[in-house]
Design an enzyme around this catalytic site. Structure first.
Site, PDB file in Angstrom:
ATOM      1  N   ARG A 161       0.847  -1.194   0.000  1.00 35.05           N
ATOM      2  CA  ARG A 161       0.000   0.000   0.000  1.00 35.05           C
ATOM      3  C   ARG A 161       0.885   1.248   0.000  1.00 35.05           C
ATOM      4  O   ARG A 161       1.537   1.561   0.997  1.00 35.05           O
ATOM      5  CB  ARG A 161      -0.937   0.035   1.213  1.00 35.05           C
ATOM      6  CG  ARG A 161      -1.760   1.324   1.262  1.00 35.05           C
ATOM      7  CD  ARG A 161      -2.989   1.259   2.151  1.00 35.05           C
ATOM      8  NE  ARG A 161      -2.714   1.158   3.567  1.00 35.05           N
ATOM      9  CZ  ARG A 161      -3.640   1.282   4.517  1.00 35.05           C
ATOM     10  NH1 ARG A 161      -4.901   1.521   4.192  1.00 35.05           N
ATOM     11  NH2 ARG A 161      -3.315   1.156   5.788  1.00 35.05           N
ATOM     12  N   ASP A 442      -4.036   3.255  14.426  1.00 33.33           N
ATOM     13  CA  ASP A 442      -3.211   3.782  13.347  1.00 33.33           C
ATOM     14  C   ASP A 442      -3.740   5.157  12.961  1.00 33.33           C
ATOM     15  O   ASP A 442      -4.558   5.739  13.682  1.00 33.33           O
ATOM     16  CB  ASP A 442      -3.151   2.819  12.155  1.00 33.33           C
ATOM     17  CG  ASP A 442      -4.493   2.659  11.442  1.00 33.33           C
ATOM     18  OD1 ASP A 442      -5.471   3.347  11.812  1.00 33.33           O
ATOM     19  OD2 ASP A 442      -4.562   1.847  10.504  1.00 33.33           O
TER      20      ASP A 442
END
Length: 540
Positions: A161, A442
């Site tokens: 990613r 996160d």
């Protein structure tokens, strides 16, 4: 030296020598010069959409692409090697130990994350590229503290990613302009590894984050075609799964698949960023105020509609409909609390597989066994493309439904304050993924905390005790929770806590919240890497 390209730091000197070769920099320069103007124009278009939303114009499915949604014949490319069965995918940052442990976890794939699970220090970004290069070539084994870390015979399939279109890479400039973080991360990984991956029976596979419009997917498709031509690789070798993690993108699912159809491997329910985007994009709507984060579950109306539409859309076009991440992680030393947390994970994975998802995400290797057992029991074949969900009827109003049960509580406000303080303090210090109160936090979960605090303070939302949420209350809590944060995340520096506290105080007093905390705070990382001041602040 490559003409027009400058690297403004040497904080990862050895890794830079290996990765930032003249040939790789030349490729990065070609990507930037070909695509950066379009990228910036699409980011301006996001602002135009936001202005319309602020003016009361609701989101809807784009009328100009109705023919794409209505056409039944087109389908996406068949699954690429290694992506036929994705029932459990583990995600995490790209440090060397994490890469080995994730690839060895027993999960089907590993999404190596340069985005929400990483703090984009230049050292982390470049050494991450080295680690992935070495893992692909099975040269990543190392020893630390008397323990050996070695890849197993058949590790998870690697998916990468890169950062989203909105993020820049200020440590590398092309013609005196910072590179796109997306093109930087994608370009280096593709240039160094694409042919090696194909030679080993796989391919360059990606997760694409934070898109808001099908034209942003078209840009990625153009990047893929350009890159494959650049190295002499057949078009369609690259495969990409798009995270539907913004509210506008939920109205463009079929169009996104259509734009990427020769390179597509499906869509993913990026649940935490989706909640963040739902609040941010509806910032001017007092009726869109949400309760405590813990109450915004996958079963509330707007989340349930988004999931059902995504599964139906993907299976209509014969690609994977991937589920999302449960925040719970194993709790050591408390068997009862751990079982309660793992029961939530089981219930979440059971909901996903019975809805028709083809796989799910985990953040911790110990959860693989739980998620795998649920999917193995209920998904006999490699996927569920045959589950067409033709019963699903999702209208625009369903995706915008704000009927969410729950309350805003003092504990919920305090939890958000502690979460953003802990996570963002760690992020400035170079750590992009932290366990906090037995949840994996996160950038996405910190963003929910940030925009909820803004929303509650902006609208003077009353807590269940009758008191309003105010900027002054948030100031008070920022001071009160610091000792708890220091105990839970002892590596956080006091200076970083001070920076984050001032940042949050400013955020909750703004007319509108900033688009991304990572963009706001990137100058701290750039300055630490020695980047000239004129490149530290995003030009977008």
């Amino acid at each position: 030296m490559v003409a027009g390209i400058q690297v403004h730091t040497s904080t990862a000197k050895q890794a830079q020598t290996e990765i930032l070769t003249d040939e790789a920099l030349t490729f990065l320069g070609a990507l930037h010069r070909t695509f950066d103007k379009t990228r910036k124009s699409l980011l301006v278009a996001r602002e135009t959409v936001q202005q319309r939303l602020d003016g009361g114009l609701p989101l809807d499915f784009p009328p100009e692409t109705a023919h794409i949604r209505a056409e039944a014949a087109w389908q996406c490319a068949p699954p690429a090697p290694g992506l036929e069965d994705r029932r459990v995918e583990i995600t995490g940052p790209t440090d060397r130990k994490m890469v080995i442990n994730a690839l060895n976890s027993g999960a089907k794939t590993f999404m190596a994350d340069f985005e929400d699970a990483s703090s984009p220090t230049f050292k982390a970004m470049i050494e991450g590229q080295v680690n992935l290069r070495d893992a692909i070539r099975r040269q990543i084994d190392f020893e630390s503290g008397g323990k050996s870390y070695k890849l197993i015979e058949n590790p998870a399939v690697l998916i990468v990613r890169p950062r989203g279109w909105h993020l820049e890479e200020p440590r590398v400039t092309v013609d005196n302009a910072p590179m796109s973080g997306s093109l930087f991360d994608f370009g280096l990984y593709f240039f160094h590894n694409a042919k090696e991956l194909v030679a080993r029976g796989f391919g360059p596979y990606f997760y694409l984050p934070k898109m808001e419009h099908y034209l942003e997917a078209r840009l990625w498709n153009d990047v893929f075609n350009f890159s494959q031509s650049y190295i002499g690789m057949a078009h369609g070798t690259i495969r990409a799964t798009v995270l539907i993690e913004t509210l506008p993108a939920a109205f463009h699912m079929e169009e996104i698949l259509f734009e990427l159809r020769t390179h597509s491997s499906g869509l993913n329910c990026g649940r935490w960023d989706y909640i963040f985007s739902f609040i941010k994009r509806r910032r001017a709507d007092r009726g869109a105020v949400l309760p405590d984060r813990k109450d915004v579950t996958m079963t509330v109306p707007f989340m349930d509609a988004y999931v059902r539409l995504l599964i139906q859309t993907c299976h209509k076009r014969k690609v994977a409909a991937m589920g999302g991440m449960s925040a719970q992680i194993p709790i050591k030393g408390d068997e009862k609390a751990n079982e309660e947390a793992m029961s939530k994970v089981r219930a979440d994975k059971l909901r996903e597989v019975t809805y028709g998802h083809d796989g799910t995400w985990i953040a911790h290797p110990l959860i693989n066994k739980i998620a795998r057992a649920v999917f193995d029991e209920h998904m006999i074949g490699p996927n569920q493309y045959h589950v067409r969900r033709e019963d699903v009827r999702v209208a625009a109003v369903d995706l915008l439904n704000t009927a969410v049960p729950g309350k805003v509580t003092f504990d919920g406000v305090k939890s958000n304050v502690a979460t953003i303080l802990a996570y963002t303090g760690a992020w400035i210090g170079g750590n992009g993924c932290i366990p906090y109160n037995w949840l994996m936090e996160d950038a996405a979960t910190a963003e929910i905390a940030r925009v909820q605090l803004w929303q509650w303070a902006h609208y003077g939302t009353r807590m269940d005790n009758g008191d309003p949420v105010t900027a002054e209350l948030i100031d008070q809590l920022l001071s009160e929770v610091q000792d708890d944060v220091r105990k839970a995340v002892p590596a956080i520096k006091d200076e970083n806590l001070r920076i984050v506290s001032e940042y949050v105080k400013g955020q909750v007093r703004q007319a509108w919240p900033s688009d991304f905390l990572t963009s706001d705070l990137m100058p701290y990382l750039a300055a630490a890497d020695g980047v000239p001041p004129k490149f530290q602040k995003s030009a977008l």
